[in-house]
Structures are given as structure tokens and as C-alpha cells.
Enzyme design. Structure first.
Site, PDB file in Angstrom:
ATOM      1  N   GLY A  13     -80.013   9.909 -64.522  1.00 48.99           N
ATOM      2  CA  GLY A  13     -78.628   9.491 -64.352  1.00 48.99           C
ATOM      3  C   GLY A  13     -77.607  10.588 -64.540  1.00 48.99           C
ATOM      4  N   LEU A  91     -83.169   0.774 -49.544  1.00 49.90           N
ATOM      5  CA  LEU A  91     -82.500  -0.530 -49.426  1.00 49.90           C
ATOM      6  C   LEU A  91     -82.488  -0.929 -47.954  1.00 49.90           C
ATOM      7  CD1 LEU A  91     -79.586   0.086 -51.924  1.00 49.90           C
ATOM      8  CD2 LEU A  91     -81.573  -1.413 -52.249  1.00 49.90           C
ATOM      9  N   HIS A 107     -78.221  13.252 -51.780  1.00 49.53           N
ATOM     10  CA  HIS A 107     -79.595  13.735 -51.600  1.00 49.53           C
ATOM     11  C   HIS A 107     -79.594  15.245 -51.811  1.00 49.53           C
ATOM     12  CE1 HIS A 107     -83.670  13.931 -50.006  1.00 49.53           C
ATOM     13  NE2 HIS A 107     -83.284  14.949 -49.262  1.00 49.53           N
ATOM     14  N   ASP A 139     -77.960   4.196 -44.171  1.00 51.70           N
ATOM     15  CA  ASP A 139     -78.378   3.252 -43.119  1.00 51.70           C
ATOM     16  C   ASP A 139     -79.810   2.849 -43.437  1.00 51.70           C
ATOM     17  OD1 ASP A 139     -79.012   5.737 -40.472  1.00 51.70           O
ATOM     18  OD2 ASP A 139     -80.081   5.285 -42.347  1.00 51.70           O
TER      19      ASP A 139
HETATM   20  C1  GRF Z   1     -80.837  14.192 -57.945  1.00 53.31           C
HETATM   21  O1  GRF Z   1     -81.149  15.457 -57.360  1.00 53.31           O
HETATM   22  C2  GRF Z   1     -80.529  13.208 -56.845  1.00 53.31           C
HETATM   23  O2  GRF Z   1     -79.927  13.804 -55.713  1.00 53.31           O
HETATM   24  C3  GRF Z   1     -81.898  12.697 -56.491  1.00 53.31           C
HETATM   25  O3  GRF Z   1     -82.485  12.491 -57.781  1.00 53.31           O
HETATM   26  C4  GRF Z   1     -82.095  13.600 -58.626  1.00 53.31           C
HETATM   27  C5  GRF Z   1     -81.877  13.129 -60.041  1.00 53.31           C
HETATM   28  O4  GRF Z   1     -80.663  12.465 -60.089  1.00 53.31           O
HETATM   29  N1  GRF Z   1     -81.851  11.493 -55.715  1.00 53.31           N
HETATM   30  P1  GRF Z   1     -80.019  11.944 -61.486  1.00 53.31           P
HETATM   31  O5  GRF Z   1     -80.100  13.070 -62.494  1.00 53.31           O
HETATM   32  O6  GRF Z   1     -80.858  10.756 -61.928  1.00 53.31           O
HETATM   33  O7  GRF Z   1     -78.621  11.600 -61.127  1.00 53.31           O
END
Ligand code: GRF
Length: 212
Positions: A13, A91, A107, A139
Site C-alpha cells: 500500500g 476487474l 502500473h 478497461d
Molecule cells: C507498485 O509498483 C504498483 O504499481 C504495482 O504494485 C506495486 C506495489 O504497490 N501494481 P504498493 O506499494 O502496494 O502501492
């Protein structure tokens, strides 16, 4: 009247934390949903005083059942935008149809390069000299929706994939709050598969004409 944002997460997170720490006005993170019990994102929401809930996808017999249950919770919370921040589920239409053009994802690659899992690892293995992150509208594909904003980072010869992952993640934490704020201000524009945020640096189309 703030624009109500839900953040979906599955793990540490850190992108959620970036949103919680940022001035997102007129947007506000109103609720956090996590699909993995015990994810650190729940603690981050609690520390920020933001309501959260766990919806474990393993408790549903089909993806569509999970999508519907998750969308029901968010619709009943009066959410305007949904931000996938380290959310590791695809999703489908049962969810997306409830939030048309209102679901954002971040991403860790310069899409359309390196979609799917471990974007930084894919980029490192491919030997690219520029990597980065992308925020896009979600999407029904995998990391395939209209691109709204990107940030690039250099890849150095001595980098490990973890070095690169960390450098990209730091950019994600800068980019995502900017995009969420701009989207909440109504600055999103679409032109078929292309999309952009008016006023986000670098998105203005080049001035044409005036050949010297
Ligand atoms: C991040 O690089 C995000 O882009 C990918 O997961 C990684 C961890 O994200 N989808 P977070 O630390 O849980 O926000």
C-alpha cells in the site's frame, strides 16, 4: 463538496500512502478496500482514519460474484472514482460497468511495454535504457486501458531489478496523486483509445504551423 475516491490495494500500500499523504483536493480518499486479509494497506488506512474493509476474493465462486460484491460496497459508499493502487486482481465488466471511465490503475512500466506481473523485472531483463510507470483508465484487458500519464526513469548498467523497482516506485508516488487530483477536477479528456488530462505537464498537443 469533495470528490469521493475509493482506493483498492492488495499488499504494502505505498501508493495508497502517497495518496493519503498528498493534497488531493477536490478529491478525498473516503474508503479503502483490500482483497487480501492482513495486507499492510489496511493499517495505513487505519492510521489515516480512513474506513476500510477486506473482501477476500477466495470467498466467491466466480470472478463476477466478487466484482459485483465489491462494486455494491463502493456504490453504497457513494464513491465517484476508484483507484487501483497495487491491486492484484483483474476487474471485469460486472465491476467496470458500475464505474464507467472512472477506474484508474497505476502500473510500474511504460505501457504498452511490459504489462502484467513484475513490469520492472521485465524491463530490467529486456535491457531497456528507459523504464517508468503509467496511470491509465482501466478497461477489461490487463493493463490495456487508455493511458493518462507516464513518468520515465533511467536504467543504469549497474542496476539490479530491485534498484529499478525502487526507482520506479518513487515516481509512482509522485505521479498517482497528480493524476487523481486532475481527474477529480474534471480534466480528463478522451478521444477513442487516447486519453489525457488537461493541464498535466507535457500533455498539451504540440503547437503546429509557423514554419520558419
Ligand atoms: C507498485 O509498483 C504498483 O504499481 C504495482 O504494485 C506495486 C506495489 O504497490 N501494481 P504498493 O506499494 O502496494 O502501492
Amino acid at each position: 463538496m469533495s470528490v469521493r475516491v475509493a482506493v483498492l490495494a492488495s499488499g504494502s500500500g505505498t501508493n495508497l500512502q502517497a495518496l493519503l499523504d498528498a493534497n488531493l483536493s477536490p478529491a478525498r480518499v473516503e474508503i479503502v478496500a483490500v482483497n487480501v486479509p492482513g495486507a499492510q494497506a489496511i493499517e495505513r488506512a487505519a492510521r489515516a482514519g480512513v474506513p476500510s474493509f477486506v473482501l477476500d476474493h477466495r470467498g466467491f465462486s466466480t470472478r463476477a460474484d466478487f466484482d459485483r460484491a465489491l462494486a455494491d460496497r463502493l456504490v453504497s459508499s457513494g464513491v465517484d472514482w476508484v483507484v487501483l493502487a497495487g491491486f492484484m486482481r483483474i476487474l471485469g465488466p460486472a465491476f467496470l460497468a458500475r464505474f464507467p471511465d472512472r477506474v484508474l490503475n497505476i502500473h510500474p512500466s511504460l505501457l504498452p511495454a511490459f504489462p502484467g506481473l513484475d513490469g520492472p523485472g521485465q524491463a530490467h531483463a529486456a535491457g531497456v535504457k528507459l523504464a517508468g510507470c503509467t496511470v491509465h483508465l482501466v478497461d477489461e484487458g490487463v493493463d490495456s486501458g487508455p493511458i493518462l500519464a507516464q513518468a520515465a526513469v533511467p536504467v543504469r548498467a549497474q542496476d539490479s531489478s530491485d534498484d529499478l523497482r525502487r526507482r520506479i516506485l518513487a515516481e509512482e508516488h509522485q505521479l498517482l496523486p497528480k493524476v487523481v487530483r486532475a481527474a477529480a477536477e474534471g480534466r480528463l479528456r478522451r478521444d477513442g483509445p487516447r486519453a489525457w488530462l488537461v493541464g498535466l505537464e507535457g500533455e498539451d498537443p504540440p503547437v503546429t504551423g509557423g514554419v520558419d
